[in-house]
Design an enzyme around this catalytic site. Structure first.
Site, PDB file in Angstrom:
ATOM      1  N   ASP A  18       0.861  -1.191   0.000  1.00  0.00           N
ATOM      2  CA  ASP A  18       0.000   0.000   0.000  1.00  0.00           C
ATOM      3  C   ASP A  18       0.898   1.243   0.000  1.00  0.00           C
ATOM      4  O   ASP A  18       1.759   1.391   0.864  1.00  0.00           O
ATOM      5  CB  ASP A  18      -0.892  -0.026   1.253  1.00  0.00           C
ATOM      6  CG  ASP A  18      -1.948   1.052   1.217  1.00  0.00           C
ATOM      7  OD1 ASP A  18      -3.124   0.734   1.416  1.00  0.00           O
ATOM      8  OD2 ASP A  18      -1.600   2.230   1.008  1.00  0.00           O
ATOM      9  N   ASP A 113      -3.596   2.324  -5.448  1.00  0.00           N
ATOM     10  CA  ASP A 113      -2.344   2.320  -4.680  1.00  0.00           C
ATOM     11  C   ASP A 113      -2.103   1.073  -3.832  1.00  0.00           C
ATOM     12  O   ASP A 113      -1.193   1.049  -3.026  1.00  0.00           O
ATOM     13  CB  ASP A 113      -2.255   3.581  -3.810  1.00  0.00           C
ATOM     14  CG  ASP A 113      -2.854   3.410  -2.437  1.00  0.00           C
ATOM     15  OD1 ASP A 113      -3.894   2.735  -2.321  1.00  0.00           O
ATOM     16  OD2 ASP A 113      -2.272   3.937  -1.478  1.00  0.00           O
ATOM     17  N   GLU A 114      -2.938   0.048  -3.990  1.00  0.00           N
ATOM     18  CA  GLU A 114      -2.669  -1.150  -3.172  1.00  0.00           C
ATOM     19  C   GLU A 114      -2.995  -2.432  -3.925  1.00  0.00           C
ATOM     20  O   GLU A 114      -3.841  -2.450  -4.821  1.00  0.00           O
ATOM     21  CB  GLU A 114      -3.428  -1.102  -1.844  1.00  0.00           C
ATOM     22  CG  GLU A 114      -4.909  -1.020  -1.992  1.00  0.00           C
ATOM     23  CD  GLU A 114      -5.646  -1.052  -0.655  1.00  0.00           C
ATOM     24  OE1 GLU A 114      -5.363  -1.899   0.195  1.00  0.00           O
ATOM     25  OE2 GLU A 114      -6.534  -0.212  -0.509  1.00  0.00           O
TER      26      GLU A 114
HETATM   27  P1  TTP Z   1      -5.311   5.057   0.999  1.00  0.00           P
HETATM   28  O1  TTP Z   1      -4.281   4.014   0.725  1.00  0.00           O
HETATM   29  O2  TTP Z   1      -6.457   4.705   1.877  1.00  0.00           O
HETATM   30  O3  TTP Z   1      -4.630   6.326   1.656  1.00  0.00           O
HETATM   31  P2  TTP Z   1      -3.226   6.974   1.371  1.00  0.00           P
HETATM   32  O4  TTP Z   1      -2.405   6.190   0.407  1.00  0.00           O
HETATM   33  O5  TTP Z   1      -3.437   8.413   0.960  1.00  0.00           O
HETATM   34  O6  TTP Z   1      -2.556   7.003   2.796  1.00  0.00           O
HETATM   35  P3  TTP Z   1      -1.921   5.785   3.621  1.00  0.00           P
HETATM   36  O7  TTP Z   1      -0.477   6.148   3.783  1.00  0.00           O
HETATM   37  O8  TTP Z   1      -2.648   5.772   4.910  1.00  0.00           O
HETATM   38  O9  TTP Z   1      -2.124   4.545   2.813  1.00  0.00           O
HETATM   39  O10 TTP Z   1      -5.895   5.581  -0.365  1.00  0.00           O
HETATM   40  C1  TTP Z   1      -5.135   5.706  -1.543  1.00  0.00           C
HETATM   41  C2  TTP Z   1      -5.546   6.942  -2.328  1.00  0.00           C
HETATM   42  O11 TTP Z   1      -6.937   6.890  -2.622  1.00  0.00           O
HETATM   43  C3  TTP Z   1      -5.333   8.225  -1.563  1.00  0.00           C
HETATM   44  O12 TTP Z   1      -4.014   8.752  -1.721  1.00  0.00           O
HETATM   45  C4  TTP Z   1      -6.388   9.132  -2.135  1.00  0.00           C
HETATM   46  C5  TTP Z   1      -7.503   8.203  -2.560  1.00  0.00           C
HETATM   47  N1  TTP Z   1      -8.608   8.262  -1.577  1.00  0.00           N
HETATM   48  C6  TTP Z   1      -9.668   9.145  -1.843  1.00  0.00           C
HETATM   49  O13 TTP Z   1      -9.690   9.796  -2.882  1.00  0.00           O
HETATM   50  N2  TTP Z   1     -10.692   9.207  -0.921  1.00  0.00           N
HETATM   51  C7  TTP Z   1     -10.668   8.486   0.249  1.00  0.00           C
HETATM   52  O14 TTP Z   1     -11.603   8.600   1.071  1.00  0.00           O
HETATM   53  C8  TTP Z   1      -9.565   7.591   0.497  1.00  0.00           C
HETATM   54  C9  TTP Z   1      -9.537   6.784   1.780  1.00  0.00           C
HETATM   55  C10 TTP Z   1      -8.578   7.533  -0.436  1.00  0.00           C
HETATM   56 MG    MG Z   2      -2.168   4.091   0.659  1.00  0.00          MG
END
Ligand code: TTP
Ligand code: MG
Length: 362
Positions: A18, A113-114
């Site tokens: 992730d 992203d994951e």
């Molecule tokens: P996530 O992997 O949930 O968050 P992140 O990568 O920003 O942070 P973390 O380090 O905690 O993993 O989500 C991936 C991307 O998806 C995030 O960068 C932006 C998008 N996203 C949204 O647009 N709306 C949302 O509510 C969430 C949770 C994510």
């Molecule tokens: Mg993330």
């Protein structure tokens, strides 16, 4: 001998990767003046926008995904807002997926992203999933200057919990022999799908950890939580046989809620509907597939358990159209509602394109 072999075969090596504050990290990388500053990607505070994500500097102030931008600006007055650029995020996502495919074909992307990777049979690094996870994170950084976090375990749910454990730029490995001890201490709220309401219910039963959950008999959990009860029973025992599914092109994405008490008044229906709209909208943003949508639909389960739905062709995620569909259903079936769900569908062509982007034969 054979049984021993199949015993060994059962120990899978799953990696969950992730990216760290994905959208925000890309924006900071591309604008070095932002380095060290709290940054949020999303709508400006003067609009009615929300934060898609923010970097770790901003998280220190309590800012998080899905928070209204105006509230984020109040919590962190120096917060810099950057407009999102999905084309760029999708490009980075594809680069990252190519790296995953260097180690295994069993890659199941969950969002931009994951992804889950099954490296049980990967030959690199003497088949060490830990080393492969490290190599993947290094390679991602080398190619994109973005950091990722990874979790390694023998099941999907544990690998996902592990990737979150040492974020950002962290690695957490749960060895099979450590698994039982790890799960015992794990707070129930860490389990996927256990939100605030469920955590509250479990707390009222004096259940805070998976170890405590394991003490509860299956029929008690079934009586209290229905199907979810069996899910909880299995997870706290480490039972999660779900395979990593590389070919799962999405046909649709949906969200739904079963209400604790049936709802009937229109104001209440509308407010629950809008909650579902925000939650589906967040999921779609994460998936990066909003513009490919060609249908939207609403589903209701009435108090007598009858299910009705309405669907319409749509260009993108058309909330007004969804609301009209819901109003129409409500007129036709004015009885109390037990469950409300909304969803979107993707055309066949988009599915093929999505698969092609992932370099998966179809
Ligand atoms: P996530 O992997 O949930 O968050 P992140 O990568 O920003 O942070 P973390 O380090 O905690 O993993 O989500 C991936 C991307 O998806 C995030 O960068 C932006 C998008 N996203 C949204 O647009 N709306 C949302 O509510 C969430 C949770 C994510
Ligand atoms: Mg993330």
């Amino acid at each position: 001998m054979l049984s021993e072999e199949s015993e060994i075969r059962k120990i899978r090596k799953i990696i969950h990767v992730d990216m760290d504050c994905f959208f925000a990290a890309i924006e900071v990388r591309d604008n070095p003046q932002l380095a060290g500053l709290p940054v949020a990607v999303g709508g400006k505070p003067d609009s009615r926008g929300v934060v898609a994500t923010c970097n770790y500097e901003a998280r220190k102030f309590g800012v998080h995904s899905a928070m209204p931008s105006a509230q984020a600006a109040r919590l962190c007055p120096d917060l810099v807002f950057v407009k999102s650029n999905h084309t760029k995020y999708r490009e980075e996502s594809q680069r990252i997926r190519k790296i995953f495919h260097q180690y295994t074909d069993l890659v199941e992307p969950l969002s931009l992203d994951e992804a889950y990777l099954d490296t049980t049979d990967s030959h690199q690094y003497h088949n060490s999933a830990t080393w492969i996870a490290q190599a993947i994170c290094h390679e991602i950084y080398k190619q994109t200057q973005l950091t990722a976090s990874a979790g390694v375990a023998r099941s999907k749910f544990l690998a996902k919990i592990a990737s979150d454990w040492n974020k950002p730029a962290g690695l957490k490995v749960i060895l099979p022999e450590e698994e039982e001890k790890f799960i015992e201490k794990l707070p129930v709220k860490k389990l996927h799908g256990v939100g605030k309401v469920m955590t509250g219910k479990l707390e009222s039963m004096d259940i805070l950890t998976c170890g405590e959950l394991k003490q509860v008999e299956l029929n008690v959990l079934l009586n209290k939580f229905g199907k979810t009860g069996k899910y909880l029973y299995d997870l706290c025992r480490g039972n999660d046989p779900r395979r990593v599914k590389p070919h799962s092109a999405r046909k649709s994405v949906s969200v739904e809620t079963t209400f604790e008490e049936n709802i009937e008044r229109w104001e209440e229906c509308e407010s629950k509907f809008l909650e579902l709209v925000s939650s589906l909208s967040r999921r779609l943003q994460k998936l990066g597939s909003e513009e490919k949508i060609n249908k939207v639909y609403v589903k209701v389960k009435m108090s007598n358990f009858q299910i009705h739905s309405a669907e319409s062709i749509s260009q993108g995620f058309d909330i007004q159209l969804l609301l009209r569909l819901f109003k129409r259903l409500r007129k036709q079936y004015p009885e109390p509602i037990r469950l409300l769900g909304i969803g979107v569908k993707f055309p066949e062509k988009a599915k093929r394109i999505m698969l092609r982007q992932l370099d998966i034969p179809f």
